[in-house]
Structures are given as structure tokens and as C-alpha cells.
Enzyme design. Structure first.
Site, mmCIF file in Angstrom:
data_model
loop_
_atom_site.group_PDB
_atom_site.id
_atom_site.type_symbol
_atom_site.label_atom_id
_atom_site.label_comp_id
_atom_site.label_asym_id
_atom_site.label_seq_id
_atom_site.Cartn_x
_atom_site.Cartn_y
_atom_site.Cartn_z
ATOM 1 C CD GLU A 249 -2.925 -1.248 2.293
ATOM 2 O OE1 GLU A 249 -2.816 -0.447 3.228
ATOM 3 O OE2 GLU A 249 -3.807 -2.116 2.245
ATOM 4 C CG HIS B 61 -6.145 0.216 4.718
ATOM 5 N ND1 HIS B 61 -5.017 -0.511 4.929
ATOM 6 C CD2 HIS B 61 -6.938 -0.050 5.796
ATOM 7 C CE1 HIS B 61 -5.112 -1.185 6.064
ATOM 8 N NE2 HIS B 61 -6.279 -0.918 6.614
HETATM 9 P P1 NAD Z 1 -10.752 -10.727 15.211
HETATM 10 O O1 NAD Z 1 -9.500 -11.143 15.868
HETATM 11 O O2 NAD Z 1 -11.896 -10.292 16.060
HETATM 12 O O3 NAD Z 1 -11.277 -11.885 14.260
HETATM 13 C C1 NAD Z 1 -10.438 -12.635 13.433
HETATM 14 C C2 NAD Z 1 -11.023 -14.020 13.323
HETATM 15 O O4 NAD Z 1 -10.201 -14.768 12.434
HETATM 16 C C3 NAD Z 1 -11.058 -14.773 14.670
HETATM 17 O O5 NAD Z 1 -12.368 -15.222 14.960
HETATM 18 C C4 NAD Z 1 -10.118 -15.939 14.434
HETATM 19 O O6 NAD Z 1 -10.541 -17.114 15.083
HETATM 20 C C5 NAD Z 1 -10.190 -16.090 12.926
HETATM 21 N N1 NAD Z 1 -9.088 -16.870 12.380
HETATM 22 C C6 NAD Z 1 -7.825 -16.993 12.859
HETATM 23 N N2 NAD Z 1 -7.134 -17.865 12.097
HETATM 24 C C7 NAD Z 1 -7.975 -18.272 11.127
HETATM 25 C C8 NAD Z 1 -7.846 -19.163 10.033
HETATM 26 N N3 NAD Z 1 -6.699 -19.814 9.795
HETATM 27 N N4 NAD Z 1 -8.910 -19.340 9.226
HETATM 28 C C9 NAD Z 1 -10.076 -18.682 9.450
HETATM 29 N N5 NAD Z 1 -10.270 -17.850 10.491
HETATM 30 C C10 NAD Z 1 -9.228 -17.636 11.301
HETATM 31 O O7 NAD Z 1 -10.342 -9.572 14.180
HETATM 32 P P2 NAD Z 1 -11.296 -8.493 13.514
HETATM 33 O O8 NAD Z 1 -11.337 -7.292 14.374
HETATM 34 O O9 NAD Z 1 -12.553 -9.148 13.120
HETATM 35 O O10 NAD Z 1 -10.423 -8.103 12.242
HETATM 36 C C11 NAD Z 1 -10.385 -8.923 11.106
HETATM 37 C C12 NAD Z 1 -9.410 -8.355 10.069
HETATM 38 O O11 NAD Z 1 -9.855 -7.072 9.623
HETATM 39 C C13 NAD Z 1 -7.980 -8.133 10.562
HETATM 40 O O12 NAD Z 1 -7.095 -8.532 9.538
HETATM 41 C C14 NAD Z 1 -7.885 -6.635 10.758
HETATM 42 O O13 NAD Z 1 -6.571 -6.165 10.676
HETATM 43 C C15 NAD Z 1 -8.740 -6.173 9.592
HETATM 44 N N6 NAD Z 1 -9.268 -4.807 9.689
HETATM 45 C C16 NAD Z 1 -9.238 -4.055 8.558
HETATM 46 C C17 NAD Z 1 -9.778 -2.781 8.583
HETATM 47 C C18 NAD Z 1 -9.729 -1.904 7.369
HETATM 48 O O14 NAD Z 1 -9.546 -0.717 7.510
HETATM 49 N N7 NAD Z 1 -9.917 -2.436 6.190
HETATM 50 C C19 NAD Z 1 -10.351 -2.285 9.766
HETATM 51 C C20 NAD Z 1 -10.364 -3.091 10.897
HETATM 52 C C21 NAD Z 1 -9.814 -4.370 10.841
HETATM 53 C C1 MLT Z 2 -7.028 -1.917 11.404
HETATM 54 O O1 MLT Z 2 -6.396 -2.979 11.381
HETATM 55 O O2 MLT Z 2 -7.506 -1.443 12.445
HETATM 56 C C2 MLT Z 2 -7.284 -1.229 10.130
HETATM 57 O O3 MLT Z 2 -6.508 -1.642 9.102
HETATM 58 C C3 MLT Z 2 -7.613 0.191 10.173
HETATM 59 C C4 MLT Z 2 -6.513 1.194 10.188
HETATM 60 O O4 MLT Z 2 -5.404 0.922 10.559
HETATM 61 O O5 MLT Z 2 -6.799 2.341 9.844
#
Ligand code: NAD
Ligand code: MLT
Length: 308
Positions: free
Chosen positions: A258, A276
Site C-alpha cells: 500500500e 484502506h
Molecule cells: P478478530 O480477531 O476479532 O477476528 C479474526 C477471526 O479470524 C477470529 O475469529 C479468528 O478465530 C479467525 N481466524 C484466525 N485464524 C484463522 C484461520 N486460519 N482461518 C479462518 N479464520 C481464522 O479480528 P477483527 O477485528 O474481526 O479483524 C479482522 C481483520 O480485519 C484483521 O485482519 C484486521 O486487521 C482487519 N481490519 C481491517 C480494517 C480496514 O480498515 N480495512 C479495519 C479493521 C480491521
Molecule cells: C485496522 O487494522 O484497524 C485497520 O486496518 C484500520 C486502520 O489501521 O486504519
């Protein structure tokens, strides 16, 4: 004590830190600049922009905590920090609703070709037939990762009357039933789903969880969503599947690199993208900033870390 904030953080979080510590905000630092600066600080607060490498951690002689305003800590060398006794904490709850809403927004925008139609009309075209979409009602959504965000996506997709399948090795059958999700393997989801969305952390086990093998199993026209982390879905395999026409569309918020200016995914009209933005709402940015400021304050004043 001194806190360095090296990515932009909402004022609400900065104010909490300033009540207790000297706070310097300095964004866009290179690795070299951070290596020079970090030795003066007791805490480092980041979002996803700062890569906290082993080199930076080795130079961090006074650092007690790295606080991530957000979820993913894949931009921190956690092993190096742990070896040095530095706590790595995140703020896992503050942006989950925003990320789930963004996922649904991306799924709907992709289904109705909204970004493409918007660009076309602003180019003074009136092409109603070109942008015929599909309904999501009755379609099967496969959710890989049913943690905080995956679960919120499931609840919202239920409201859209979609059929839900999911894979998460760490959730119980009872929780899946509560969410209305039929548990299945990744390959079963690949075979059956009309839409697939990923919501896992990016770790060894989830890197390329959708790869060539899974794309080969998918239904023609399948639509793919990634609002979690670049690399959970192989970008090369997805690009091949778009090229062959196997994948009908993709909605991608996150990329292996990114900004993703060299990503092949930017070349396809049926791929919609955002830079993102999953957590980029006013609410989420305040929530994560306040949560991480409280966490850093707790640790630097001798209290516990809730999310280390
Ligand atoms: P979380 O930890 O609450 O949930 C992740 C889930 O993945 C858990 O339930 C875990 O058991 C599961 N997991 C672990 N290993 C696995 C596998 N091998 N196969 C399938 N499932 C598996 O996390 P979250 O808060 O739900 O976040 C999920 C993702 O979203 C993360 O990668 C986080 O960085 C990303 N995220 C992105 C943004 C964005 O801006 N796009 C924002 C927030 C979070
Ligand atoms: C996160 O993992 O919380 C997201 O990617 C969001 C961010 O960093 O802005």
C-alpha cells in the site's frame, strides 16, 4: 514520560495522552528517522502507516509500549518487541462496526456497479443497460473469519436475506448457529458461495487462504471481497481468475503493498477499490484513539494492558 505518535490520531486520543505525558506527533517518518528518534520515548502510538521494524525496536531503549490505534498488528515486529519486553497493544473494538459497514457497502456497490456507473455518468454518458446489476437476496455469502468484524458482517448480511456459510477454526458451532452461519471448510465455501469475504488476521495460516486451488473450485461469476488485509487472498490468483472471467467482480480495500500502484487488480473494470478505508469513519477514529490512549496511559502509569 514521553509519547511519540507517528501516524495521525484523533484529537480526543491526543488530549488524554497530553493530560499525563509529553506528546510529540510526527508522521511520515522514515525507518532511519524513527531509529534516531525512538530512544527518547516511553511509548509509540501508531496506526497502519508506521512499520515498526526490528531495527526500530532495537534502538528503542526506553520504550515500554507500542500502542496500535486499530486492529492489525502486522505492521509491528511483535517477536522483536516481546524479546525486548515491550508490550504491543491494540484497540480491537473501536473500528469493527465501521469495517463491517464498509464490507457491506463494498458488496452492494460491486453488485450494482455503483462506482463504474457514477464515473460513467460524470463523463456525461447515460448507459443504463451497461450497468445492470444483481440482487444479493438469496445469494450465498461465504465468510472466512468470524471474529468481531466477520460476525458483524454476518448479522448485516442476514438482514439482506443472504444465506451464510463460514469458516473459522476457533468459533463454536453454538456461536455459528447464533449468527445464522453454516460452518464449512474453505474449499466447501469456494465451491458453494456467490460472494466470499475474508475477515481474518494476516498470519502464516491465513496468507493466500484463497489461492489458485480455491479459485479453481469457485462458481463462475463469484464475487470476492477483501476489507481485512492484503495477502489473505492471493492477488496473483485473483488477477488470473479475473483475467479468465471466472471471477465476476471484486471489491478490495486492502493490498499486499500500500499504496498498491503496481497491483494488477487496479487494471480491471470489474474490480472496485478503496484506499484502506474500512476504519475511516469519524466514529471509529475517535473510538480507537481514545481506547489506545487509555491503554498507553494505563501501562505507563503502572497499570495493566487490556489488549496486549
Ligand atoms: P478478530 O480477531 O476479532 O477476528 C479474526 C477471526 O479470524 C477470529 O475469529 C479468528 O478465530 C479467525 N481466524 C484466525 N485464524 C484463522 C484461520 N486460519 N482461518 C479462518 N479464520 C481464522 O479480528 P477483527 O477485528 O474481526 O479483524 C479482522 C481483520 O480485519 C484483521 O485482519 C484486521 O486487521 C482487519 N481490519 C481491517 C480494517 C480496514 O480498515 N480495512 C479495519 C479493521 C480491521
Ligand atoms: C485496522 O487494522 O484497524 C485497520 O486496518 C484500520 C486502520 O489501521 O486504519
Amino acid at each position: 514520560m514521553k509519547v511519540l505518535v507517528s501516524d495521525s490520531l484523533s484529537n480526543e486520543g491526543l488530549e488524554i495522552l497530553k493530560e499525563h505525558f509529553t506528546v510529540d506527533v510526527s508522521t511520515g517518518l522514515s525507518e532511519e528517522e524513527l531509529v534516531k528518534k525512538i530512544k527518547d520515548y516511553d511509548a509509540l502510538v501508531i496506526r497502519s502507516g508506521t512499520q515498526v521494524t526490528q531495527k526500530i525496536i532495537e534502538a528503542a531503549d526506553n520504550l515500554k509500549i507500542i500502542g496500535r490505534a486499530g486492529v492489525g498488528i502486522d505492521n509491528v515486529d511483535v517477536d522483536a518487541a516481546t524479546k525486548k519486553g515491550i508490550i504491543v497493544a491494540n484497540s480491537p473494538e473501536g473500528n469493527m462496526i465501521s469495517a463491517a459497514e464498509h464490507t457491506i457497502a463494498m458488496m452492494m456497490s460491486m453488485s450494482r456497479n455503483i462506482p463504474q456507473a457514477n464515473a460513467s455518468l460524470k463523463a456525461r454518458e447515460w448507459k443504463r443497460n451497461k450497468f445492470t446489476g444483481v440482487e444479493v437476496k438469496g445469494k450465498t455469502l461465504g465468510i472466512i473469519g468470524l471474529g468481531r468484524i466477520g460476525s458483524e458482517v454476518a448479522k448485516r448480511a442476514s438482514g439482506l436475506e443472504m444465506n451464510l456459510m463460514g469458516y473459522d477454526p476457533f468459533i463454536s458451532e453454538k456461536r455459528a448457529v447464533e449468527l445464522g452461519v453454516k460452518l464449512a471448510t474453505v474449499n466447501e465455501i469456494a465451491k458453494a458461495a456467490d460472494y466470499i469475504t475474508v475477515h481474518t488476521p494476516l498470519i502464516k495460516e491465513t496468507k493466500n487462504i484463497l489461492d489458485e486451488e480455491q479459485f479453481a473450485l469457485m462458481k463462475p461469476g463469484v464475487r470476492i471481497i477483501n476489507c481485512a488485509r492484503g495477502g489473505i487472498i492471493s492477488e496473483e490468483a485473483l488477477a488470473k481468475a479475473l483475467e479468465s472471467g471466472k471471477v465476476g467482480g471484486a471489491a478490495i480495500d486492502v493490498f499486499v503493498e500500500e499504496p498498491p500502484f503496481n497491483s494488477p487488480l487496479l487494471n480491471y473494470d470489474n474490480v472496485i477499490t478503496t484506499p484502506h478505508l474500512g476504519a475511516s469513519t469519524q466514529e471509529a477514529q475517535v473510538n480507537v484513539a481514545v481506547d489506545i490512549a487509555k491503554e498507553v496511559t494505563s501501562v505507563l502509569t503502572g497499570g495493566p494492558a487490556k489488549n496486549a
